[in-house]
Design a protein around this motif. Structure first.
Motif, PDB file in Angstrom:
ATOM      1  N   GLN A  74      10.537   1.908  -3.021  1.00 62.74           N
ATOM      2  CA  GLN A  74       9.453   0.730  -2.912  1.00 62.74           C
ATOM      3  C   GLN A  74       9.535  -0.866  -3.281  1.00 62.74           C
ATOM      4  O   GLN A  74       9.468  -1.822  -2.679  1.00 62.74           O
ATOM      5  CB  GLN A  74       7.831   0.906  -2.763  1.00 62.74           C
ATOM      6  CG  GLN A  74       7.056  -0.383  -1.641  1.00 62.74           C
ATOM      7  CD  GLN A  74       5.835   0.534  -1.870  1.00 62.74           C
ATOM      8  OE1 GLN A  74       5.159   1.419  -2.462  1.00 62.74           O
ATOM      9  NE2 GLN A  74       4.547  -0.378  -2.051  1.00 62.74           N
ATOM     10  N   ARG A 129      14.385  -7.238   1.387  1.00 68.51           N
ATOM     11  CA  ARG A 129      14.158  -6.002   1.984  1.00 68.51           C
ATOM     12  C   ARG A 129      14.910  -5.206   2.734  1.00 68.51           C
ATOM     13  O   ARG A 129      15.420  -4.070   2.402  1.00 68.51           O
ATOM     14  CB  ARG A 129      12.239  -5.905   1.972  1.00 68.51           C
ATOM     15  CG  ARG A 129      12.174  -4.655   2.808  1.00 68.51           C
ATOM     16  CD  ARG A 129      11.777  -4.022   1.253  1.00 68.51           C
ATOM     17  NE  ARG A 129      11.166  -2.432   1.790  1.00 68.51           N
ATOM     18  CZ  ARG A 129      11.125  -1.619   0.789  1.00 68.51           C
ATOM     19  NH1 ARG A 129      11.655  -1.168  -0.498  1.00 68.51           N
ATOM     20  NH2 ARG A 129      10.431  -0.463   1.405  1.00 68.51           N
ATOM     21  N   GLU A 148       7.690   2.792   2.277  1.00 62.72           N
ATOM     22  CA  GLU A 148       7.800   1.553   2.994  1.00 62.72           C
ATOM     23  C   GLU A 148       8.143   0.767   3.777  1.00 62.72           C
ATOM     24  O   GLU A 148       8.636  -0.212   2.891  1.00 62.72           O
ATOM     25  CB  GLU A 148       6.682   0.823   2.096  1.00 62.72           C
ATOM     26  CG  GLU A 148       5.334   1.388   1.919  1.00 62.72           C
ATOM     27  CD  GLU A 148       4.257   1.695   3.139  1.00 62.72           C
ATOM     28  OE1 GLU A 148       4.553   1.318   4.035  1.00 62.72           O
ATOM     29  OE2 GLU A 148       2.919   2.199   2.753  1.00 62.72           O
ATOM     30  N   ASN A 151       7.952  -2.458   5.204  1.00 61.76           N
ATOM     31  CA  ASN A 151       7.469  -4.121   4.881  1.00 61.76           C
ATOM     32  C   ASN A 151       8.430  -4.761   5.233  1.00 61.76           C
ATOM     33  O   ASN A 151       9.829  -4.484   4.509  1.00 61.76           O
ATOM     34  CB  ASN A 151       7.141  -3.368   3.316  1.00 61.76           C
ATOM     35  CG  ASN A 151       5.807  -2.596   2.416  1.00 61.76           C
ATOM     36  OD1 ASN A 151       5.918  -2.494   4.182  1.00 61.76           O
ATOM     37  ND2 ASN A 151       5.866  -2.626   1.510  1.00 61.76           N
ATOM     38  N   HIS A 152       7.878  -6.298   5.274  1.00 68.81           N
ATOM     39  CA  HIS A 152       8.749  -7.307   5.053  1.00 68.81           C
ATOM     40  C   HIS A 152       9.743  -7.282   7.196  1.00 68.81           C
ATOM     41  O   HIS A 152      10.679  -8.046   7.520  1.00 68.81           O
ATOM     42  CB  HIS A 152       9.613  -7.831   5.013  1.00 68.81           C
ATOM     43  CG  HIS A 152       9.147  -7.946   3.261  1.00 68.81           C
ATOM     44  ND1 HIS A 152       8.575  -8.513   3.339  1.00 68.81           N
ATOM     45  CD2 HIS A 152       8.938  -7.192   2.228  1.00 68.81           C
ATOM     46  CE1 HIS A 152       7.455  -8.926   2.181  1.00 68.81           C
ATOM     47  NE2 HIS A 152       8.160  -7.601   1.629  1.00 68.81           N
ATOM     48  N   THR A 180       4.774   5.822   4.660  1.00 70.94           N
ATOM     49  CA  THR A 180       4.213   4.071   6.165  1.00 70.94           C
ATOM     50  C   THR A 180       2.883   4.096   5.715  1.00 70.94           C
ATOM     51  O   THR A 180       2.514   5.148   6.647  1.00 70.94           O
ATOM     52  CB  THR A 180       5.151   3.814   6.787  1.00 70.94           C
ATOM     53  OG1 THR A 180       4.684   2.627   7.377  1.00 70.94           O
ATOM     54  CG2 THR A 180       5.131   4.667   7.858  1.00 70.94           C
ATOM     55  N   GLU A 435      -1.568 -11.287   8.732  1.00 70.61           N
ATOM     56  CA  GLU A 435      -0.935 -10.238   8.038  1.00 70.61           C
ATOM     57  C   GLU A 435      -2.229  -8.904   7.226  1.00 70.61           C
ATOM     58  O   GLU A 435      -1.235  -9.355   6.086  1.00 70.61           O
ATOM     59  CB  GLU A 435       0.696 -10.484   7.692  1.00 70.61           C
ATOM     60  CG  GLU A 435       1.721 -10.925   8.449  1.00 70.61           C
ATOM     61  CD  GLU A 435       2.066  -9.864   9.362  1.00 70.61           C
ATOM     62  OE1 GLU A 435       1.563  -8.572   9.214  1.00 70.61           O
ATOM     63  OE2 GLU A 435       2.504 -10.457  10.226  1.00 70.61           O
ATOM     64  N   ASN A 438      -0.689  -5.726   4.817  1.00 68.67           N
ATOM     65  CA  ASN A 438      -0.284  -5.661   3.535  1.00 68.67           C
ATOM     66  C   ASN A 438      -1.604  -4.536   2.359  1.00 68.67           C
ATOM     67  O   ASN A 438      -1.902  -4.908   2.661  1.00 68.67           O
ATOM     68  CB  ASN A 438      -0.404  -6.794   3.046  1.00 68.67           C
ATOM     69  CG  ASN A 438       0.681  -7.974   3.799  1.00 68.67           C
ATOM     70  OD1 ASN A 438       1.783  -7.051   4.581  1.00 68.67           O
ATOM     71  ND2 ASN A 438       0.619  -8.910   3.327  1.00 68.67           N
ATOM     72  N   ASP A 439      -0.264  -3.906   1.753  1.00 70.26           N
ATOM     73  CA  ASP A 439      -1.057  -3.073   0.480  1.00 70.26           C
ATOM     74  C   ASP A 439      -2.093  -2.632   0.968  1.00 70.26           C
ATOM     75  O   ASP A 439      -3.028  -1.665   0.054  1.00 70.26           O
ATOM     76  CB  ASP A 439      -1.416  -4.243  -0.947  1.00 70.26           C
ATOM     77  CG  ASP A 439      -0.613  -5.014  -0.907  1.00 70.26           C
ATOM     78  OD1 ASP A 439       0.139  -4.281  -1.642  1.00 70.26           O
ATOM     79  OD2 ASP A 439      -0.678  -6.589  -1.560  1.00 70.26           O
ATOM     80  N   ASP A 465       2.421  -5.336  12.880  1.00 72.01           N
ATOM     81  CA  ASP A 465       2.145  -4.086  13.153  1.00 72.01           C
ATOM     82  C   ASP A 465       0.916  -4.038  14.168  1.00 72.01           C
ATOM     83  O   ASP A 465      -0.062  -3.978  13.705  1.00 72.01           O
ATOM     84  CB  ASP A 465       0.874  -3.454  11.785  1.00 72.01           C
ATOM     85  CG  ASP A 465       0.495  -2.100  12.016  1.00 72.01           C
ATOM     86  OD1 ASP A 465       0.277  -1.668  12.567  1.00 72.01           O
ATOM     87  OD2 ASP A 465      -0.348  -1.583  10.336  1.00 72.01           O
TER      88      ASP A 465
END
Length: 602
Positions: A74, A129, A148, A151-152, A180, A435, A438-439, A465
């Motif tokens: 990650q 990434r 994950e 991500n990005h 994920t 976004e 995130n997290d 997403d």
């Protein structure tokens, strides 16, 4: 199923917490496993133990002889001085890697905008990434662990990755284990879901939709009270079953069982009530963009955009990075000035934005969570119920002990939730989410979506997403070539438009009729060349029903727009609401018939 690796009686504990407690689990040929659970419950640790990157306190991990493993961390572990091409293809000479279809596919799918002769230090975080992901995907491995991976990645990147992983190995070979929070990705790729919680790993058959169904059923059977039975995931299940048709066509998603569980579950949002409340708070005028263009020097970012945002509108904004989404939102907030055209803003509009940055919390770094929230408001009304700030925090996953934690000591996901809560307590009537996933783990995303379901205002969401966009918004728009385009067909229509050449320049280019490509994929998978007369007829019926669902969906959207327009006319609103209910019922009947046709096609 041929076993590839397994863990037997695995235990691992830290001074204050047990992560794994006697876990026995295995990965076999053909497995496509999604790993879910709350942040901190051990998803990454489990993968690292199975990949022999972390040694358990007790138990053992066994691998098949000569097993080849790939692992995407990650975090960013790339050396700054390394050259991109060297990281991805190693010491292979160009004609060798250029002749490998897998490497070509990965390079085109992930690194099209990356200078492969550049060093890592010159790349953005998102590019780094993607380089790390590409380096894993080009290798020929038996088991691929991905932490994950979305991500990005933008929306198209996530779709590409899902397609790549589905094609990567022949059926019944290779194995994928992926952590994920992207629920669409879980549904699209995975045939098994592992939930990591309370030191154990609980397997579920199917992707995210099937996992939700089985988890709701598990909770229902073990419930000791009515409050436990009314789990928030029941509403999630209701949306999964009633929402986009393609989401419930997974073979292992038990439709009859789902229908029984949600028979008395109301829709996730009362659209009419929310529109009435939004109109009362906002009036009829929110923000109108009238023939607006934005130019920076010789570059036109937005060209003659026409968008009248309605009270209570819930809109998702799609577009590639740099398309102009942030500029569009800047026009709404007033942070961006139009080069031409007019921006008309309602007198009562109060805009708040959940930005990607968490800098808004910096002034409160040394304060306790409870004190920060209590300063905002004494209570908050959600779904007709008055909640205290502490109850809201609990609803968003904050334990009692965490209420006394200084803001600076919160995890990224906790800070994100606190940021959203502070915005909601400030009572804006136009909310922009940039976004917001995130997290976040999947449980927290469900909790936030549940909170937003009862929020009576205008909601604009920018996110890669796909699941979140479809879950919390009712309309989607795309910024394409500087123009704003309505998408009656939703995300699928956007992806089709991105694959086709742009239409000639002109005002308000009509969107094509929506047609979900899902059934066609299922039909092809089920039969190959045309076989029996029954199958040929089923294919024709599937196409006919697709078109009918598209028309009914578009009519629903039009009726919702009209209900907003006539929100203050009680008689007209009642007529529109009644027709909307009839159309929605007809769409549901048509979807059910469509699903039955798909069963014939396999």
């Amino acid at each position: 199923m041929t076993p590839l690796l397994g863990g037997e009686a695995l235990s691992l504990a830290y001074p204050m917490r047990t992560i794994l407690d006697g876990v026995s689990i295995g990965v076999g040929e053909g497995d496509r496993i999604g790993v879910v659970g709350r942040n901190g419950d051990g998803k990454t640790t489990l993968m690292r133990v199975l990949a022999r990157r972390t040694t358990p306190d007790d138990g053992r991990v066994t691998w098949r002889r000569d097993l080849r493993i790939g692992f995407l961390d990650q975090g960013d572990l790339l050396a700054p001085e390394a050259v991109v091409q060297d990281l991805v293809v190693g010491d292979r000479v160009e004609h060798e890697w250029a002749g490998d279809p897998r490497i070509r596919d990965v390079m085109a799918g992930l690194l099209g905008d990356v200078d492969t002769s550049a060093t890592v230090s010159t790349l953005s975080g998102g590019q780094r990434r993607r380089v790390a992901l590409a380096a894993q995907l080009v290798e020929d491995v038996d088991v691929l662990f991905l932490d994950e991976p979305t991500n990005h990645l933008d929306l198209e990147g996530v779709v590409w990755l899902a397609d790549h992983l589905k094609r990567r190995w022949p059926r019944g070979t290779g194995a994928l284990v992926v952590v994920t929070h992207d629920r669409w990705f879980l549904d699209e790729v995975c045939g098994t879901t592992w939930e990591v919680h309370d030191g154990i790993v609980e397997p579920f058959d199917g992707g995210y939709a099937a996992y939700v169904l089985q988890r709701v059923e598990r909770d229902r059977q073990s419930a000791a009270s009515e409050a436990r039975r009314q789990n928030v995931l029941r509403k999630e299940l209701a949306w999964l079953r009633r929402g986009a048709p393609a989401r419930t066509t997974k073979p292992k998603f038990r439709i009859d069982a789902a229908n029984e569980l949600i028979a008395r579950e109301p829709p996730v949002r009362d659209a009419v009530q929310l529109m009435q409340l939004a109109t009362a708070r906002l009036g009829k005028d929110v923000v109108d963009l009238l023939d607006v263009s934005v130019r920076y020097g010789d570059r036109t970012v937005l060209d003659r955009v026409e968008w009248r945002i309605a009270p209570g509108e819930r809109a998702g904004i799609l577009g590639v990075n740099g398309a102009g989404k942030s500029t569009l939102l800047g026009l709404v907030t007033g942070d961006v000035e139009a080069s031409s055209g007019r921006v008309k803003r309602g007198k009562t509009v109060r805009v708040a934005a959940l930005s990607q940055s968490l800098a808004e919390l910096d002034p409160f770094a040394d304060e306790r969570v409870r004190d920060v929230v209590a300063r905002q408001r004494a209570s908050y009304v959600s779904a007709g119920k008055e909640l205290t700030p502490s109850q809201l925090l609990e609803r968003l996953g904050f334990g009692t002990g965490e209420l006394s934690t200084p803001v600076r000591d919160l995890s990224g996901g906790q800070r994100r939730r606190l940021q959203l809560l502070m915005i909601l307590l400030d009572e804006p009537n136009v909310l922009i989410l940039d976004e917001p996933t995130n997290d976040m783990d999947t449980d927290m995303l469900v909790a936030i979506e549940d909170l937003l379901d009862s929020w009576p205002g205008t909601l604009l969401v920018v996110s890669h997403d796909r699941y979140l966009l479809e879950r919390v918004t009712d309309q989607q728009y795309a910024v394409l070539d500087g123009r704003l385009r309505h998408l009656p067909g939703g995300v699928d229509e956007y992806l089709r438009l991105r694959e086709t050449p742009p239409a000639p320049a002109g005002r308000d280019v009509p969107a094509p009729k929506p047609a979900d490509p899902g059934p066609k994929r299922h039909a092809q998978r089920g039969g190959g060349p045309a076989g029996s007369g029954q199958e040929r007829q089923a294919r024709k019926d599937a196409v006919r029903l697709e078109r009918q669902i598209g028309k009914l969906t578009a009519r629903e959207a039009e009726l919702e727009r009209l209900m907003v327009e006539h929100a203050t006319d009680a008689a007209r609103l009642a007529d529109l609401a009644a027709e909307h209910e009839r159309v929605a019922a007809e769409r549901e009947r048509t979807e059910h018939e469509w699903l039955e046709v798909l069963e014939v096609l396999g």
